[in-house]
Design a protein around this motif. Structure first.
Motif, PDB file in Angstrom:
ATOM      1  N   HIS A 127      64.584 196.280 129.802  1.00  0.00           N
ATOM      2  CA  HIS A 127      64.185 196.883 128.546  1.00  0.00           C
ATOM      3  C   HIS A 127      63.005 196.136 127.930  1.00  0.00           C
ATOM      4  CE1 HIS A 127      67.927 199.181 128.739  1.00  0.00           C
ATOM      5  NE2 HIS A 127      68.559 198.037 129.004  1.00  0.00           N
ATOM      6  N   LEU A 128      62.439 196.752 126.904  1.00  0.00           N
ATOM      7  CA  LEU A 128      61.365 196.131 126.132  1.00  0.00           C
ATOM      8  C   LEU A 128      61.979 195.486 124.902  1.00  0.00           C
ATOM      9  CD1 LEU A 128      58.301 195.712 125.768  1.00  0.00           C
ATOM     10  CD2 LEU A 128      58.249 197.873 124.509  1.00  0.00           C
ATOM     11  N   LEU A 129      61.753 194.196 124.745  1.00  0.00           N
ATOM     12  CA  LEU A 129      62.407 193.436 123.678  1.00  0.00           C
ATOM     13  C   LEU A 129      61.378 193.016 122.637  1.00  0.00           C
ATOM     14  CD1 LEU A 129      64.923 192.020 122.524  1.00  0.00           C
ATOM     15  CD2 LEU A 129      64.347 190.029 123.935  1.00  0.00           C
ATOM     16  N   LEU A 130      61.702 193.296 121.374  1.00  0.00           N
ATOM     17  CA  LEU A 130      60.881 192.874 120.242  1.00  0.00           C
ATOM     18  C   LEU A 130      61.763 192.040 119.316  1.00  0.00           C
ATOM     19  CD1 LEU A 130      58.304 192.956 118.498  1.00  0.00           C
ATOM     20  CD2 LEU A 130      59.112 195.133 117.556  1.00  0.00           C
ATOM     21  N   GLU A 176      56.186 196.000 106.985  1.00  0.00           N
ATOM     22  CA  GLU A 176      54.861 196.476 107.393  1.00  0.00           C
ATOM     23  C   GLU A 176      54.460 195.910 108.746  1.00  0.00           C
ATOM     24  OE1 GLU A 176      50.312 196.561 105.559  1.00  0.00           O
ATOM     25  OE2 GLU A 176      52.002 195.829 104.372  1.00  0.00           O
ATOM     26  N   ARG A 177      54.743 194.624 108.976  1.00  0.00           N
ATOM     27  CA  ARG A 177      54.410 194.018 110.262  1.00  0.00           C
ATOM     28  C   ARG A 177      55.224 194.636 111.388  1.00  0.00           C
ATOM     29  NH1 ARG A 177      52.815 188.676 110.342  1.00  0.00           N
ATOM     30  NH2 ARG A 177      53.023 188.914 112.618  1.00  0.00           N
ATOM     31  N   LEU A 178      56.469 194.974 111.122  1.00  0.00           N
ATOM     32  CA  LEU A 178      57.321 195.578 112.146  1.00  0.00           C
ATOM     33  C   LEU A 178      56.813 196.957 112.531  1.00  0.00           C
ATOM     34  CD1 LEU A 178      59.827 195.667 113.910  1.00  0.00           C
ATOM     35  CD2 LEU A 178      61.143 196.384 111.904  1.00  0.00           C
ATOM     36  N   VAL A 179      56.464 197.778 111.546  1.00  0.00           N
ATOM     37  CA  VAL A 179      55.943 199.112 111.845  1.00  0.00           C
ATOM     38  C   VAL A 179      54.641 199.010 112.632  1.00  0.00           C
ATOM     39  CG1 VAL A 179      55.038 201.226 110.828  1.00  0.00           C
ATOM     40  CG2 VAL A 179      57.086 200.180 109.881  1.00  0.00           C
ATOM     41  N   ILE A 212      64.372 197.408 122.311  1.00  0.00           N
ATOM     42  CA  ILE A 212      65.412 196.716 121.553  1.00  0.00           C
ATOM     43  C   ILE A 212      64.720 195.811 120.542  1.00  0.00           C
ATOM     44  CG2 ILE A 212      67.361 195.131 121.652  1.00  0.00           C
ATOM     45  CD1 ILE A 212      67.883 196.094 124.486  1.00  0.00           C
ATOM     46  N   VAL A 213      64.933 196.086 119.272  1.00  0.00           N
ATOM     47  CA  VAL A 213      64.362 195.285 118.192  1.00  0.00           C
ATOM     48  C   VAL A 213      65.468 194.367 117.683  1.00  0.00           C
ATOM     49  CG1 VAL A 213      63.155 195.314 115.991  1.00  0.00           C
ATOM     50  CG2 VAL A 213      62.831 197.197 117.608  1.00  0.00           C
ATOM     51  N   LEU A 214      65.326 193.076 117.956  1.00  0.00           N
ATOM     52  CA  LEU A 214      66.349 192.086 117.607  1.00  0.00           C
ATOM     53  C   LEU A 214      65.931 191.344 116.347  1.00  0.00           C
ATOM     54  CD1 LEU A 214      68.892 190.407 118.176  1.00  0.00           C
ATOM     55  CD2 LEU A 214      67.501 188.964 119.683  1.00  0.00           C
ATOM     56  N   PHE A 215      66.719 191.511 115.280  1.00  0.00           N
ATOM     57  CA  PHE A 215      66.510 190.777 114.030  1.00  0.00           C
ATOM     58  C   PHE A 215      67.462 189.579 114.034  1.00  0.00           C
ATOM     59  CE2 PHE A 215      65.611 195.224 113.203  1.00  0.00           C
ATOM     60  CZ  PHE A 215      64.396 195.176 112.541  1.00  0.00           C
ATOM     61  N   THR A 216      66.930 188.381 113.976  1.00  0.00           N
ATOM     62  CA  THR A 216      67.792 187.218 114.064  1.00  0.00           C
ATOM     63  C   THR A 216      67.170 186.035 113.353  1.00  0.00           C
ATOM     64  OG1 THR A 216      69.048 185.822 115.601  1.00  0.00           O
ATOM     65  CG2 THR A 216      66.801 186.392 116.234  1.00  0.00           C
ATOM     66  N   LEU A 248      58.824 184.891 128.446  1.00  0.00           N
ATOM     67  CA  LEU A 248      59.749 185.777 129.150  1.00  0.00           C
ATOM     68  C   LEU A 248      59.252 187.212 129.190  1.00  0.00           C
ATOM     69  CD1 LEU A 248      63.208 184.531 127.806  1.00  0.00           C
ATOM     70  CD2 LEU A 248      62.299 184.221 130.104  1.00  0.00           C
ATOM     71  N   GLY A 249      58.330 187.551 128.313  1.00  0.00           N
ATOM     72  CA  GLY A 249      57.843 188.926 128.232  1.00  0.00           C
ATOM     73  C   GLY A 249      58.271 189.646 126.976  1.00  0.00           C
ATOM     74  N   ALA A 250      59.005 188.958 126.103  1.00  0.00           N
ATOM     75  CA  ALA A 250      59.401 189.570 124.837  1.00  0.00           C
ATOM     76  C   ALA A 250      58.246 189.507 123.847  1.00  0.00           C
ATOM     77  CB  ALA A 250      60.628 188.863 124.262  1.00  0.00           C
ATOM     78  N   HIS A 251      58.221 190.451 122.942  1.00  0.00           N
ATOM     79  CA  HIS A 251      57.233 190.463 121.867  1.00  0.00           C
ATOM     80  C   HIS A 251      57.896 189.879 120.624  1.00  0.00           C
ATOM     81  CE1 HIS A 251      54.444 193.113 124.125  1.00  0.00           C
ATOM     82  NE2 HIS A 251      55.569 193.516 124.694  1.00  0.00           N
TER      83      HIS A 251
END
Length: 437
Positions: free
Chosen positions: A359-362, A422-425, A333-337, A408-411
Protein backbone atom coordinates in the motif's frame (compact mmCIF):
# COMPACT_ATOMS: atom_id res chain seq x y z
CA UNK A 1 -29.47 28.41 52.83
CA UNK A 2 -28.64 31.66 54.63
CA UNK A 3 -25.13 32.49 55.81
CA UNK A 4 -23.20 35.67 56.73
CA UNK A 5 -21.33 37.75 54.17
CA UNK A 6 -17.76 38.94 54.43
CA UNK A 7 -19.03 42.30 55.67
CA UNK A 8 -20.77 40.67 58.65
CA UNK A 9 -17.69 38.65 59.54
CA UNK A 10 -15.40 41.69 59.32
CA UNK A 11 -17.82 43.71 61.45
CA UNK A 12 -17.81 41.01 64.11
CA UNK A 13 -14.03 40.80 64.07
CA UNK A 14 -13.65 44.59 64.20
CA UNK A 15 -15.93 44.81 67.26
CA UNK A 16 -14.08 42.15 69.25
CA UNK A 17 -11.17 44.43 70.40
CA UNK A 18 -13.61 47.17 71.44
CA UNK A 19 -15.67 44.68 73.43
CA UNK A 20 -12.56 43.34 75.16
CA UNK A 21 -11.28 46.85 75.93
CA UNK A 22 -14.59 47.89 77.54
CA UNK A 23 -14.63 44.72 79.65
CA UNK A 24 -11.10 45.44 80.90
CA UNK A 25 -11.53 49.16 81.61
CA UNK A 26 -15.00 48.97 83.16
CA UNK A 27 -15.26 45.55 84.80
CA UNK A 28 -18.34 46.53 86.77
CA UNK A 29 -20.28 47.24 83.58
CA UNK A 30 -19.05 44.38 81.45
CA UNK A 31 -22.59 43.98 80.10
CA UNK A 32 -22.02 47.10 77.99
CA UNK A 33 -19.36 45.20 76.09
CA UNK A 34 -22.09 42.91 74.70
CA UNK A 35 -23.89 45.80 73.00
CA UNK A 36 -21.90 45.59 69.78
CA UNK A 37 -22.19 41.83 69.13
CA UNK A 38 -25.87 41.91 70.20
CA UNK A 39 -26.62 44.77 67.82
CA UNK A 40 -24.75 43.01 65.02
CA UNK A 41 -26.64 39.77 65.67
CA UNK A 42 -29.98 41.57 65.57
CA UNK A 43 -29.00 43.26 62.29
CA UNK A 44 -27.97 39.93 60.72
CA UNK A 45 -31.23 38.25 61.80
CA UNK A 46 -33.28 41.18 60.52
CA UNK A 47 -31.41 41.11 57.21
CA UNK A 48 -32.05 37.38 56.93
CA UNK A 49 -35.79 37.67 57.63
CA UNK A 50 -36.54 40.61 55.37
CA UNK A 51 -36.75 40.54 51.61
CA UNK A 52 -37.15 37.47 49.41
CA UNK A 53 -36.36 34.11 50.97
CA UNK A 54 -34.33 31.35 49.21
CA UNK A 55 -37.45 29.25 48.61
CA UNK A 56 -38.83 32.04 46.43
CA UNK A 57 -36.02 31.68 43.90
CA UNK A 58 -35.81 29.58 40.74
CA UNK A 59 -32.86 29.07 38.41
CA UNK A 60 -32.04 27.06 35.31
CA UNK A 61 -29.50 26.69 32.54
CA UNK A 62 -29.88 25.98 28.82
CA UNK A 63 -27.19 24.55 26.54
CA UNK A 64 -27.11 24.13 22.75
CA UNK A 65 -27.79 20.65 21.42
CA UNK A 66 -24.26 20.27 20.04
CA UNK A 67 -20.97 22.11 19.67
CA UNK A 68 -17.60 21.55 18.03
CA UNK A 69 -14.58 20.73 20.14
CA UNK A 70 -12.49 23.85 20.63
CA UNK A 71 -15.45 26.17 20.10
CA UNK A 72 -17.23 28.36 22.63
CA UNK A 73 -20.43 27.08 24.21
CA UNK A 74 -22.90 29.68 25.45
CA UNK A 75 -24.68 28.53 28.60
CA UNK A 76 -27.79 30.65 29.13
CA UNK A 77 -28.58 30.88 32.86
CA UNK A 78 -31.97 32.18 33.97
CA UNK A 79 -33.07 33.48 37.37
CA UNK A 80 -36.52 34.16 38.78
CA UNK A 81 -37.13 35.53 42.28
CA UNK A 82 -40.69 36.16 43.42
CA UNK A 83 -41.80 38.56 46.12
CA UNK A 84 -39.56 41.44 47.14
CA UNK A 85 -36.80 40.59 44.69
CA UNK A 86 -33.26 41.96 44.97
CA UNK A 87 -31.76 44.15 42.29
CA UNK A 88 -29.29 41.49 41.15
CA UNK A 89 -28.38 37.88 41.84
CA UNK A 90 -25.31 35.76 41.26
CA UNK A 91 -25.52 32.52 39.29
CA UNK A 92 -22.99 29.68 39.23
CA UNK A 93 -23.05 26.29 37.50
CA UNK A 94 -21.33 22.98 38.17
CA UNK A 95 -18.26 22.06 36.17
CA UNK A 96 -17.57 19.29 33.68
CA UNK A 97 -14.18 17.86 32.57
CA UNK A 98 -15.13 18.46 28.93
CA UNK A 99 -15.79 22.17 29.49
CA UNK A 100 -13.78 25.04 30.89
CA UNK A 101 -15.43 28.10 32.39
CA UNK A 102 -13.90 31.19 30.78
CA UNK A 103 -14.97 33.40 33.68
CA UNK A 104 -14.27 30.91 36.53
CA UNK A 105 -16.58 32.93 38.82
CA UNK A 106 -20.34 33.10 38.54
CA UNK A 107 -22.33 35.63 36.57
CA UNK A 108 -24.24 38.55 38.03
CA UNK A 109 -27.73 39.00 36.62
CA UNK A 110 -29.68 42.22 36.92
CA UNK A 111 -33.32 41.44 37.68
CA UNK A 112 -36.27 43.24 36.18
CA UNK A 113 -39.60 42.37 37.77
CA UNK A 114 -37.78 39.56 39.53
CA UNK A 115 -36.51 37.92 36.32
CA UNK A 116 -33.27 38.01 34.38
CA UNK A 117 -30.84 35.98 32.27
CA UNK A 118 -27.15 35.98 31.40
CA UNK A 119 -24.72 34.06 29.21
CA UNK A 120 -21.79 32.14 30.66
CA UNK A 121 -19.07 31.48 28.05
CA UNK A 122 -17.70 27.94 28.19
CA UNK A 123 -15.06 26.33 26.00
CA UNK A 124 -15.34 22.73 24.79
CA UNK A 125 -11.91 21.12 25.23
CA UNK A 126 -12.76 17.46 24.57
CA UNK A 127 -15.29 15.43 22.64
CA UNK A 128 -18.14 13.62 24.39
CA UNK A 129 -21.33 14.57 26.18
CA UNK A 130 -20.82 17.40 28.67
CA UNK A 131 -23.34 17.72 31.47
CA UNK A 132 -24.16 20.48 33.92
CA UNK A 133 -25.75 18.81 36.91
CA UNK A 134 -26.52 21.76 39.22
CA UNK A 135 -27.00 25.50 39.20
CA UNK A 136 -26.70 27.83 42.21
CA UNK A 137 -28.34 31.20 42.79
CA UNK A 138 -27.59 33.64 45.61
CA UNK A 139 -28.05 37.28 46.54
CA UNK A 140 -27.31 39.61 49.42
CA UNK A 141 -29.83 40.90 51.93
CA UNK A 142 -30.79 44.55 52.01
CA UNK A 143 -28.16 45.36 54.62
CA UNK A 144 -25.49 43.28 52.87
CA UNK A 145 -24.92 41.14 55.97
CA UNK A 146 -26.22 37.76 54.74
CA UNK A 147 -26.17 35.64 51.60
CA UNK A 148 -29.39 33.88 50.59
CA UNK A 149 -28.61 30.85 48.43
CA UNK A 150 -30.39 27.95 46.81
CA UNK A 151 -29.32 25.21 44.38
CA UNK A 152 -31.29 23.36 41.70
CA UNK A 153 -30.78 20.24 39.62
CA UNK A 154 -30.06 21.37 36.05
CA UNK A 155 -29.55 18.15 34.02
CA UNK A 156 -28.48 20.13 30.95
CA UNK A 157 -26.20 18.46 28.40
CA UNK A 158 -24.42 19.30 25.14
CA UNK A 159 -22.91 16.87 22.63
CA UNK A 160 -19.35 17.93 21.78
CA UNK A 161 -18.57 16.70 18.27
CA UNK A 162 -15.42 16.72 16.13
CA UNK A 163 -14.50 20.10 14.77
CA UNK A 164 -15.80 20.41 11.19
CA UNK A 165 -15.25 24.15 11.00
CA UNK A 166 -12.18 23.59 8.78
CA UNK A 167 -14.46 21.78 6.34
CA UNK A 168 -16.80 24.78 6.16
CA UNK A 169 -14.04 27.40 6.22
CA UNK A 170 -11.31 25.77 4.13
CA UNK A 171 -12.91 22.82 2.35
CA UNK A 172 -14.66 24.83 -0.34
CA UNK A 173 -11.62 27.08 -0.81
CA UNK A 174 -9.25 24.13 -1.21
CA UNK A 175 -11.60 22.38 -3.59
CA UNK A 176 -12.14 25.58 -5.54
CA UNK A 177 -8.38 25.97 -5.91
CA UNK A 178 -8.40 23.03 -8.32
CA UNK A 179 -11.68 23.96 -9.99
CA UNK A 180 -10.70 27.50 -11.02
CA UNK A 181 -9.61 28.10 -14.60
CA UNK A 182 -10.18 24.49 -15.59
CA UNK A 183 -7.53 23.09 -13.24
CA UNK A 184 -9.92 20.42 -11.99
CA UNK A 185 -10.45 19.18 -15.54
CA UNK A 186 -6.71 19.10 -16.13
CA UNK A 187 -6.30 17.31 -12.85
CA UNK A 188 -8.75 14.60 -13.89
CA UNK A 189 -7.72 14.23 -17.49
CA UNK A 190 -4.51 13.84 -19.44
CA UNK A 191 -2.04 12.40 -16.95
CA UNK A 192 -3.91 9.58 -15.28
CA UNK A 193 -4.00 5.81 -15.73
CA UNK A 194 -7.61 5.23 -16.80
CA UNK A 195 -8.26 5.39 -20.56
CA UNK A 196 -10.57 8.30 -21.37
CA UNK A 197 -10.61 8.96 -25.12
CA UNK A 198 -8.69 8.68 -28.36
CA UNK A 199 -7.73 12.14 -29.59
CA UNK A 200 -5.68 13.59 -32.40
CA UNK A 201 -2.03 13.88 -31.45
CA UNK A 202 -0.94 17.41 -30.57
CA UNK A 203 2.41 18.96 -29.98
CA UNK A 204 3.55 18.42 -26.40
CA UNK A 205 1.68 15.18 -25.78
CA UNK A 206 3.55 12.12 -24.53
CA UNK A 207 4.75 10.13 -27.55
CA UNK A 208 4.32 6.90 -25.61
CA UNK A 209 0.56 7.53 -25.70
CA UNK A 210 0.41 7.30 -29.52
CA UNK A 211 -1.85 4.48 -30.72
CA UNK A 212 -0.05 3.34 -33.90
CA UNK A 213 -2.78 0.96 -35.00
CA UNK A 214 -5.49 3.62 -34.90
CA UNK A 215 -3.12 6.16 -36.45
CA UNK A 216 -2.55 3.83 -39.43
CA UNK A 217 -6.28 3.35 -39.82
CA UNK A 218 -7.03 7.09 -39.83
CA UNK A 219 -3.86 8.05 -41.71
CA UNK A 220 -3.21 10.59 -38.94
CA UNK A 221 -1.47 10.38 -35.61
CA UNK A 222 -3.84 9.62 -32.72
CA UNK A 223 -2.99 9.27 -29.07
CA UNK A 224 -4.72 7.80 -26.05
CA UNK A 225 -5.84 10.32 -23.47
CA UNK A 226 -6.09 9.16 -19.89
CA UNK A 227 -7.74 10.54 -16.83
CA UNK A 228 -6.85 10.37 -13.20
CA UNK A 229 -8.09 7.18 -11.63
CA UNK A 230 -11.13 7.65 -9.42
CA UNK A 231 -12.63 5.33 -6.86
CA UNK A 232 -9.32 5.02 -5.00
CA UNK A 233 -9.43 3.63 -1.46
CA UNK A 234 -8.32 6.04 1.29
CA UNK A 235 -8.02 4.66 4.84
CA UNK A 236 -7.53 7.09 7.72
CA UNK A 237 -5.74 5.23 10.53
CA UNK A 238 -6.03 7.35 13.68
CA UNK A 239 -3.80 6.60 16.65
CA UNK A 240 -5.91 7.25 19.76
CA UNK A 241 -3.29 6.13 22.28
CA UNK A 242 -2.01 7.87 25.37
CA UNK A 243 0.40 10.21 23.62
CA UNK A 244 -2.33 11.55 21.33
CA UNK A 245 -4.25 12.80 24.38
CA UNK A 246 -1.59 15.43 25.13
CA UNK A 247 -2.87 19.00 24.69
CA UNK A 248 -1.60 21.30 21.96
CA UNK A 249 -2.72 24.92 22.28
CA UNK A 250 -5.73 23.95 24.39
CA UNK A 251 -6.87 20.91 22.36
CA UNK A 252 -5.58 17.37 22.32
CA UNK A 253 -3.48 16.10 19.43
CA UNK A 254 -6.27 13.64 18.71
CA UNK A 255 -8.83 16.39 18.20
CA UNK A 256 -6.40 18.31 16.01
CA UNK A 257 -5.85 15.40 13.65
CA UNK A 258 -9.52 14.38 13.62
CA UNK A 259 -10.38 17.84 12.28
CA UNK A 260 -7.69 17.49 9.59
CA UNK A 261 -8.92 14.00 8.76
CA UNK A 262 -12.49 15.19 8.21
CA UNK A 263 -11.26 18.00 5.95
CA UNK A 264 -9.24 15.56 3.82
CA UNK A 265 -12.13 13.08 3.79
CA UNK A 266 -14.50 15.75 2.49
CA UNK A 267 -12.12 16.62 -0.37
CA UNK A 268 -11.52 12.94 -1.15
CA UNK A 269 -15.23 12.21 -1.35
CA UNK A 270 -15.69 15.21 -3.62
CA UNK A 271 -12.97 13.86 -5.92
CA UNK A 272 -14.72 10.50 -6.18
CA UNK A 273 -12.57 8.38 -3.87
CA UNK A 274 -13.79 5.92 -1.25
CA UNK A 275 -12.93 6.60 2.38
CA UNK A 276 -12.75 4.44 5.51
CA UNK A 277 -11.83 5.09 9.14
CA UNK A 278 -9.67 2.94 11.40
CA UNK A 279 -8.99 4.02 15.02
CA UNK A 280 -6.79 2.15 17.47
CA UNK A 281 -4.77 2.33 20.68
CA UNK A 282 -3.69 -0.94 22.30
CA UNK A 283 -6.03 -2.69 19.87
CA UNK A 284 -8.34 -1.66 17.02
CA UNK A 285 -11.35 0.27 18.30
CA UNK A 286 -13.18 1.40 15.16
CA UNK A 287 -12.98 -0.27 11.76
CA UNK A 288 -15.49 1.09 9.28
CA UNK A 289 -16.29 0.08 5.77
CA UNK A 290 -15.66 2.31 2.78
CA UNK A 291 -18.09 5.11 2.03
CA UNK A 292 -18.32 7.19 -1.11
CA UNK A 293 -20.12 10.26 -2.34
CA UNK A 294 -20.90 13.47 -0.50
CA UNK A 295 -23.50 11.66 1.60
CA UNK A 296 -20.82 9.49 3.18
CA UNK A 297 -19.33 12.44 5.05
CA UNK A 298 -22.07 12.37 7.70
CA UNK A 299 -21.25 8.72 8.42
CA UNK A 300 -17.55 9.57 8.82
CA UNK A 301 -18.39 12.44 11.15
CA UNK A 302 -20.52 10.12 13.29
CA UNK A 303 -17.70 7.56 13.49
CA UNK A 304 -15.12 10.24 14.29
CA UNK A 305 -17.23 11.36 17.24
CA UNK A 306 -16.91 7.85 18.69
CA UNK A 307 -13.09 7.92 18.80
CA UNK A 308 -12.33 7.89 22.51
CA UNK A 309 -9.26 9.20 24.30
CA UNK A 310 -7.07 6.20 25.09
CA UNK A 311 -4.91 5.84 28.18
CA UNK A 312 -2.89 2.90 26.87
CA UNK A 313 0.19 2.65 24.68
CA UNK A 314 -0.44 2.25 20.96
CA UNK A 315 0.06 -1.22 19.51
CA UNK A 316 1.10 -0.48 15.93
CA UNK A 317 1.80 -4.10 15.03
CA UNK A 318 -1.64 -5.35 16.05
CA UNK A 319 -3.55 -2.38 14.61
CA UNK A 320 -1.79 -2.04 11.25
CA UNK A 321 -1.60 -5.80 10.64
CA UNK A 322 -5.34 -6.06 11.26
CA UNK A 323 -5.93 -3.14 8.91
CA UNK A 324 -3.80 -4.66 6.13
CA UNK A 325 -5.69 -7.96 6.37
CA UNK A 326 -8.98 -6.15 5.71
CA UNK A 327 -7.81 -4.49 2.48
CA UNK A 328 -8.14 -6.45 -0.75
CA UNK A 329 -6.55 -3.86 -3.08
CA UNK A 330 -3.87 -1.20 -3.03
CA UNK A 331 -4.95 1.71 -0.87
CA UNK A 332 -3.66 4.97 0.52
CA UNK A 333 -3.27 4.61 4.30
CA UNK A 334 -3.04 7.93 6.13
CA UNK A 335 -1.59 7.26 9.59
CA UNK A 336 -2.08 9.97 12.23
CA UNK A 337 0.21 9.29 15.16
CA UNK A 338 2.69 10.66 17.69
CA UNK A 339 5.78 9.13 19.31
CA UNK A 340 8.22 10.28 21.97
CA UNK A 341 10.45 7.26 22.56
CA UNK A 342 12.47 5.17 20.14
CA UNK A 343 11.06 1.88 21.44
CA UNK A 344 7.47 2.53 20.36
CA UNK A 345 8.71 4.26 17.21
CA UNK A 346 10.67 1.15 16.25
CA UNK A 347 7.50 -0.94 16.36
CA UNK A 348 5.78 1.63 14.16
CA UNK A 349 8.63 1.56 11.63
CA UNK A 350 8.50 -2.25 11.45
CA UNK A 351 4.74 -2.22 10.92
CA UNK A 352 5.11 0.51 8.28
CA UNK A 353 7.74 -1.56 6.45
CA UNK A 354 5.18 -4.32 5.90
CA UNK A 355 2.49 -1.88 4.80
CA UNK A 356 4.54 -0.12 2.11
CA UNK A 357 5.12 -3.41 0.34
CA UNK A 358 1.52 -3.37 -0.84
CA UNK A 359 0.00 0.00 0.00
CA UNK A 360 0.85 3.69 -0.16
CA UNK A 361 1.55 5.03 3.32
CA UNK A 362 1.26 8.68 4.37
CA UNK A 363 2.32 9.42 7.96
CA UNK A 364 1.04 12.65 9.57
CA UNK A 365 2.54 14.03 12.78
CA UNK A 366 2.27 17.40 14.49
CA UNK A 367 5.38 19.44 15.03
CA UNK A 368 6.49 19.51 18.66
CA UNK A 369 6.60 23.27 18.99
CA UNK A 370 7.16 23.03 22.75
CA UNK A 371 10.46 21.18 22.30
CA UNK A 372 11.49 23.49 19.49
CA UNK A 373 10.78 26.48 21.73
CA UNK A 374 12.98 25.04 24.48
CA UNK A 375 15.84 24.50 22.03
CA UNK A 376 15.55 27.98 20.53
CA UNK A 377 15.26 29.76 23.88
CA UNK A 378 18.37 31.57 25.08
CA UNK A 379 19.46 29.74 28.28
CA UNK A 380 19.62 31.82 31.43
CA UNK A 381 20.57 29.14 33.94
CA UNK A 382 22.07 25.66 34.16
CA UNK A 383 18.57 24.15 34.24
CA UNK A 384 17.77 25.86 30.93
CA UNK A 385 20.87 24.28 29.38
CA UNK A 386 19.86 20.85 30.67
CA UNK A 387 16.35 21.23 29.27
CA UNK A 388 17.69 22.43 25.92
CA UNK A 389 20.07 19.46 25.62
CA UNK A 390 17.30 17.00 26.49
CA UNK A 391 14.86 18.63 24.04
CA UNK A 392 17.50 18.61 21.31
CA UNK A 393 18.08 14.88 21.84
CA UNK A 394 14.34 14.16 21.61
CA UNK A 395 14.04 16.16 18.40
CA UNK A 396 17.05 14.33 16.95
CA UNK A 397 15.44 10.96 17.74
CA UNK A 398 12.20 12.18 16.20
CA UNK A 399 13.98 13.22 13.01
CA UNK A 400 15.74 9.87 12.85
CA UNK A 401 12.39 8.03 12.91
CA UNK A 402 10.90 10.26 10.20
CA UNK A 403 13.96 9.72 7.99
CA UNK A 404 13.61 5.95 8.42
CA UNK A 405 9.99 6.16 7.32
CA UNK A 406 10.94 8.13 4.23
CA UNK A 407 13.66 5.61 3.36
CA UNK A 408 11.08 2.85 3.55
CA UNK A 409 9.02 4.63 0.90
CA UNK A 410 6.43 6.22 3.16
CA UNK A 411 5.46 9.85 2.70
CA UNK A 412 5.68 12.02 5.81
CA UNK A 413 3.89 15.27 6.69
CA UNK A 414 5.08 17.13 9.79
CA UNK A 415 2.93 20.23 10.19
CA UNK A 416 1.97 22.90 12.68
CA UNK A 417 -1.24 22.19 14.56
CA UNK A 418 -3.12 25.01 12.83
CA UNK A 419 -1.97 24.04 9.32
CA UNK A 420 -2.12 20.27 9.44
CA UNK A 421 -5.42 20.09 7.55
CA UNK A 422 -4.23 22.25 4.67
CA UNK A 423 -0.89 20.43 4.46
CA UNK A 424 -2.65 17.06 4.45
CA UNK A 425 -4.99 18.01 1.60
CA UNK A 426 -2.04 19.36 -0.38
CA UNK A 427 -0.13 16.10 0.14
CA UNK A 428 -3.13 13.99 -0.81
CA UNK A 429 -3.82 15.88 -4.03
CA UNK A 430 -0.12 15.74 -4.93
CA UNK A 431 -0.17 11.95 -4.62
CA UNK A 432 -3.21 11.79 -6.89
CA UNK A 433 -1.61 14.12 -9.42
CA UNK A 434 1.46 11.92 -9.57
CA UNK A 435 -0.74 8.80 -9.96
CA UNK A 436 0.92 7.04 -7.04
CA UNK A 437 -2.35 5.51 -5.91
Amino acid sequence: MIYPTRLAILAAVAGAPVTLLVALLVPGRWQVALAWPAALLIAVVADALTGAMPRAAKAGVKLPASASVGSQVEAVVQADVSGIAPGEVEIAISGDPLLTNDTEAGAWIALENGQGAAVLPLTAIRRGTARIERVWIRWKGRLGLVWKQRSFAANASVAILPDIRPVHDKGALLFQRYALHGLLTQFNRGDGTDFDALVEYRQGMDRRAIDWKQSARHLKLHAKEFRTERNNQIVFAVDAGRQMAEPVAGLTRLDRVVGAMLLNAWVALKLGDRVALHAFDSRPRIASGFVSGAGGFAELQRLAARIDYGAEESNYTFALTTLASQLNRRSLIVLFTEFTDLTSAEFMVRAAARLVETHLLLVVVLRDEELEGIVDKVPESADDVTRAVTASALLRDRLEVLVKLRHLGAHVIEAEYDRVGERLVAGYTDLKRRNLL
